[in-house]
Design a protein around this motif. Structure first.
Motif, PDB file in Angstrom:
ATOM      1  N   VAL A  69       0.841  -1.205   0.000  1.00  0.00           N
ATOM      2  CA  VAL A  69       0.000   0.000   0.000  1.00  0.00           C
ATOM      3  C   VAL A  69       0.869   1.245   0.000  1.00  0.00           C
ATOM      4  CG1 VAL A  69      -1.904  -1.179   1.177  1.00  0.00           C
ATOM      5  CG2 VAL A  69      -0.261   0.139   2.529  1.00  0.00           C
ATOM      6  N   ARG A  70       0.286   2.324  -0.504  1.00  0.00           N
ATOM      7  CA  ARG A  70       0.932   3.642  -0.502  1.00  0.00           C
ATOM      8  C   ARG A  70      -0.090   4.624   0.035  1.00  0.00           C
ATOM      9  NH1 ARG A  70       4.288   0.571  -1.106  1.00  0.00           N
ATOM     10  NH2 ARG A  70       5.693   0.220  -2.866  1.00  0.00           N
ATOM     11  N   ILE A  71       0.293   5.400   1.035  1.00  0.00           N
ATOM     12  CA  ILE A  71      -0.669   6.318   1.657  1.00  0.00           C
ATOM     13  C   ILE A  71      -0.132   7.737   1.634  1.00  0.00           C
ATOM     14  CG2 ILE A  71      -1.926   6.898   3.780  1.00  0.00           C
ATOM     15  CD1 ILE A  71      -1.724   3.915   4.537  1.00  0.00           C
ATOM     16  N   ALA A  72      -0.918   8.643   1.015  1.00  0.00           N
ATOM     17  CA  ALA A  72      -0.541  10.065   1.007  1.00  0.00           C
ATOM     18  C   ALA A  72      -1.543  10.854   1.833  1.00  0.00           C
ATOM     19  CB  ALA A  72      -0.544  10.590  -0.424  1.00  0.00           C
ATOM     20  N   ARG A  73      -1.032  11.838   2.578  1.00  0.00           N
ATOM     21  CA  ARG A  73      -1.923  12.771   3.279  1.00  0.00           C
ATOM     22  C   ARG A  73      -1.894  14.079   2.497  1.00  0.00           C
ATOM     23  NH1 ARG A  73       0.496  11.264   9.258  1.00  0.00           N
ATOM     24  NH2 ARG A  73      -0.629   9.297   9.455  1.00  0.00           N
ATOM     25  N   TYR A  74      -2.943  14.294   1.699  1.00  0.00           N
ATOM     26  CA  TYR A  74      -3.004  15.499   0.858  1.00  0.00           C
ATOM     27  C   TYR A  74      -3.355  16.727   1.683  1.00  0.00           C
ATOM     28  CZ  TYR A  74      -3.281  12.625  -3.453  1.00  0.00           C
ATOM     29  OH  TYR A  74      -3.040  11.765  -4.503  1.00  0.00           O
ATOM     30  N   HIS A  75      -2.713  17.840   1.293  1.00  0.00           N
ATOM     31  CA  HIS A  75      -3.049  19.139   1.901  1.00  0.00           C
ATOM     32  C   HIS A  75      -3.671  20.045   0.837  1.00  0.00           C
ATOM     33  CE1 HIS A  75      -0.469  18.997   5.713  1.00  0.00           C
ATOM     34  NE2 HIS A  75      -0.165  17.877   5.081  1.00  0.00           N
ATOM     35  N   ASN A  76      -4.976  20.219   0.863  1.00  0.00           N
ATOM     36  CA  ASN A  76      -5.686  21.185  -0.012  1.00  0.00           C
ATOM     37  C   ASN A  76      -5.182  21.235  -1.451  1.00  0.00           C
ATOM     38  OD1 ASN A  76      -7.468  22.410   2.012  1.00  0.00           O
ATOM     39  ND2 ASN A  76      -5.561  23.098   2.928  1.00  0.00           N
ATOM     40  N   TRP A  84       8.358   3.134  -0.570  1.00  0.00           N
ATOM     41  CA  TRP A  84       7.941   3.696   0.721  1.00  0.00           C
ATOM     42  C   TRP A  84       6.436   3.566   0.892  1.00  0.00           C
ATOM     43  CZ3 TRP A  84       8.821   4.754   5.405  1.00  0.00           C
ATOM     44  CH2 TRP A  84       8.149   5.756   6.093  1.00  0.00           C
ATOM     45  N   THR A  85       5.991   2.971   1.978  1.00  0.00           N
ATOM     46  CA  THR A  85       4.571   2.735   2.211  1.00  0.00           C
ATOM     47  C   THR A  85       3.838   4.022   2.599  1.00  0.00           C
ATOM     48  OG1 THR A  85       5.029   0.482   2.903  1.00  0.00           O
ATOM     49  CG2 THR A  85       2.975   1.425   3.672  1.00  0.00           C
ATOM     50  N   GLY A  86       4.496   4.893   3.353  1.00  0.00           N
ATOM     51  CA  GLY A  86       3.834   6.072   3.902  1.00  0.00           C
ATOM     52  C   GLY A  86       3.332   5.739   5.296  1.00  0.00           C
ATOM     53  N   PRO A  87       2.405   6.536   5.858  1.00  0.00           N
ATOM     54  CA  PRO A  87       1.774   7.732   5.321  1.00  0.00           C
ATOM     55  C   PRO A  87       2.758   8.905   5.193  1.00  0.00           C
ATOM     56  CG  PRO A  87       0.580   6.890   7.238  1.00  0.00           C
ATOM     57  CD  PRO A  87       1.858   6.151   7.171  1.00  0.00           C
ATOM     58  N   VAL A  88       2.544   9.705   4.147  1.00  0.00           N
ATOM     59  CA  VAL A  88       3.427  10.845   3.922  1.00  0.00           C
ATOM     60  C   VAL A  88       2.618  12.052   3.438  1.00  0.00           C
ATOM     61  CG1 VAL A  88       3.989  10.144   1.544  1.00  0.00           C
ATOM     62  CG2 VAL A  88       5.617  11.520   2.820  1.00  0.00           C
ATOM     63  N   ASN A  89       3.024  13.234   3.895  1.00  0.00           N
ATOM     64  CA  ASN A  89       2.342  14.453   3.441  1.00  0.00           C
ATOM     65  C   ASN A  89       2.627  14.698   1.969  1.00  0.00           C
ATOM     66  OD1 ASN A  89       1.374  15.198   6.009  1.00  0.00           O
ATOM     67  ND2 ASN A  89       3.323  16.206   6.526  1.00  0.00           N
ATOM     68  N   ILE A  90       1.596  15.052   1.216  1.00  0.00           N
ATOM     69  CA  ILE A  90       1.806  15.624  -0.124  1.00  0.00           C
ATOM     70  C   ILE A  90       1.097  16.974  -0.093  1.00  0.00           C
ATOM     71  CG2 ILE A  90       1.353  15.420  -2.606  1.00  0.00           C
ATOM     72  CD1 ILE A  90       1.878  12.485  -2.473  1.00  0.00           C
ATOM     73  N   GLY A  91       1.899  18.010   0.079  1.00  0.00           N
ATOM     74  CA  GLY A  91       1.327  19.353   0.216  1.00  0.00           C
ATOM     75  C   GLY A  91       2.401  20.395   0.004  1.00  0.00           C
ATOM     76  N   SER A  92       1.963  21.634  -0.120  1.00  0.00           N
ATOM     77  CA  SER A  92       2.908  22.750  -0.243  1.00  0.00           C
ATOM     78  C   SER A  92       3.258  23.230   1.175  1.00  0.00           C
ATOM     79  CB  SER A  92       2.233  23.882  -1.014  1.00  0.00           C
ATOM     80  OG  SER A  92       2.915  25.085  -0.793  1.00  0.00           O
ATOM     81  N   ASP A  93       4.467  23.807   1.345  1.00  0.00           N
ATOM     82  CA  ASP A  93       4.759  24.395   2.659  1.00  0.00           C
ATOM     83  C   ASP A  93       4.767  25.929   2.589  1.00  0.00           C
ATOM     84  OD1 ASP A  93       7.104  24.675   1.306  1.00  0.00           O
ATOM     85  OD2 ASP A  93       8.313  23.440   2.674  1.00  0.00           O
ATOM     86  N   GLU A  94       4.072  26.465   1.571  1.00  0.00           N
ATOM     87  CA  GLU A  94       3.910  27.924   1.490  1.00  0.00           C
ATOM     88  C   GLU A  94       2.597  28.305   2.202  1.00  0.00           C
ATOM     89  OE1 GLU A  94       4.005  29.454  -2.547  1.00  0.00           O
ATOM     90  OE2 GLU A  94       3.262  31.412  -1.904  1.00  0.00           O
ATOM     91  N   MET A  95       2.731  28.562   3.521  1.00  0.00           N
ATOM     92  CA  MET A  95       1.522  28.811   4.313  1.00  0.00           C
ATOM     93  C   MET A  95       1.039  30.254   4.132  1.00  0.00           C
ATOM     94  SD  MET A  95       0.935  27.980   8.346  1.00  0.00           S
ATOM     95  CE  MET A  95       1.775  29.344   9.111  1.00  0.00           C
ATOM     96  N   VAL A  96      -0.263  30.417   3.909  1.00  0.00           N
ATOM     97  CA  VAL A  96      -0.836  31.769   3.774  1.00  0.00           C
ATOM     98  C   VAL A  96      -2.120  31.857   4.604  1.00  0.00           C
ATOM     99  CG1 VAL A  96       0.038  32.261   1.448  1.00  0.00           C
ATOM    100  CG2 VAL A  96      -2.149  31.078   1.696  1.00  0.00           C
TER     101      VAL A  96
END
Ligand code: NAD
Length: 349
Positions: free
Chosen positions: A174-181, A243-255
């Protein structure tokens, strides 16, 4: 023997699912899509598209009727803050998405699927780590002790554990991503399920320069937003990795949400007043922590938010224009053409 890889995309009629179909077709995969509906804004490029309800175990067994090299699971009952944080859709969110994940996982296990991707969410992170003004903690290992701020987050966390248990007990990769917006063209932009970037783009596109738009909260709540192309890049890289994850997939440009609105106004060349209204918002602070993805994949998102917003605004502005044109056409059709003689016969009371 053919070397073409066979892929199943669950939720292929949705935003991320329909984009990944296009991307995988460009890379010469054979693709089957499944969803309750066809994509709303484009013709699907899938080789085969099944209209079916994945809450039904029979449909899941039916769509997994061959040994897929990869299965991407995007199907979920989901939406933006107006759908997830009001509490009104909690039972549907937990029941529908829970059933989809239980069924598809079982079907993939029975049919010896090689690799299975699950789209989890940043909404699994505990609320108590996302209250500080500038330093929300969204490192992957901060997920426990668990305290997501919505049932949507709890369902995702349960399903992460479900996928990981099939990995441990049955050897399913399995592969697990934690999406951010995730945002971009061809995403939901009206109807109540739209997320912040699309909601702001459509509000800005709909009103004339100098008027007013409304934002839920005080505009100081923060998020990061990832453009669809980088989401696909990270997702496919994760699928192909070990890599199984879980891993963040998101930008780190916080606004802040207010900064997001200002960026959209800049793109549209409009100056609008912003009115703040009470409404569902989710956690106060959130940003993607990209240390782990960089360590494991040697890659992380880098595109500036402004670039993705420009492409998204352009597409939404076009949708708004089309929708306003068709509404005005409908109004014209409904307005009776009153000839003098007939008009006199219309009752006045
Ligand atoms: P989306 O709503 O556009 O796509 C989900 C698709 O699932 C829809 O087309 C829907 O019709 C389909 N679906 C729902 N119930 C179904 C059922 N019973 N049977 C078959 N299909 C069904 O959402 P999206 O933005 O493309 O998100 C894809 C996945 O990524 C979801 O699991 C979502 O929770 C997750 N995610 C998305 C984001 C984001 O910002 N877009 C963030 C975090 C996680």
């Amino acid at each position: 023997m053919s070397t073409t890889k066979h892929v199943l995309i669950c939720g292929a009629g949705g935003f991320i699912g329909s984009h990944i179909v296009k991307r995988l077709k460009r890379e010469n995969y054979w693709v089957r899509g499944v969803d309750l509906k066809y994509p709303e804004f484009c013709e699907t490029e899938a080789d085969d598209f099944v209209i079916g309800d994945l809450r039904d175990p029979y449909i899941c067994r039916h769509v997994v009727d061959q040994r897929f090299d990869q299965v991407y699971q995007f199907a979920a009952d989901m939406g933006g803050a107006g759908f997830v944080f009001t509490g009104e859709n909690d039972a549907d969110i937990m029941h529908n998405s829970g059933l989809i994940n239980l069924n598809i996982l079982k079907a993939c296990h029975k049919r010896n699927t090689k690799k299975l991707f699950f789209s989890s969410s940043a909404c699994i992170y505990p609320e108590y780590n996302q209250t500080q003004p500038d330093n929300p903690n969204c490192a992957e290992d901060s997920a426990y002790p668990a305290y997501p701020d919505s049932e949507y987050g709890w369902e995702k966390l349960f399903s992460e554990r479900l996928y990981l248990s099939f990995h441990r007990n049955h050897g399913l990769e399995v592969r697990i991503a934690r999406y951010h917006n995730i945002f971009g063209p061809e995403g939901t932009w009206e109807g109540g399920r739209e997320k912040a970037p699309a909601a702001i783009c459509s509000k800005v596109a709909e009103v004339p320069d100098g008027s007013e738009i409304e934002i839920w909260g005080d505009g100081k709540q923060t998020r990061s937003f990832l453009f669809i192309d980088e989401c696909l890049e990270g997702t496919i890289r994760l699928m192909l990795s070990d890599w199984t994850g879980p891993v963040n997939i998101g930008s780190d440009e916080m606004v802040t949400i207010r900064q997001l609105a200002d960026m959209v106004m800049d793109i549209a060349s409009k100056e609008l007043n912003v009115k703040y209204l009470p409404g569902p918002q989710g956690v106060r602070r959130r940003n993607s922590d990209n240390s782990l993805i960089y360590k494991k994949l040697g890659w992380k998102p880098t595109q500036p938010l402004m670039d993705g917003l420009e492409a998204t605004y352009k597409w939404i502005e076009e949708q708004v224009r089309k929708s306003q044109k068709s509404k005005s056409h409908e109004r014209q059709q409904k307005t009776p053409i009153l000839h003098a003689g007939i008009k006199n016969r219309i009752p006045t009371a």
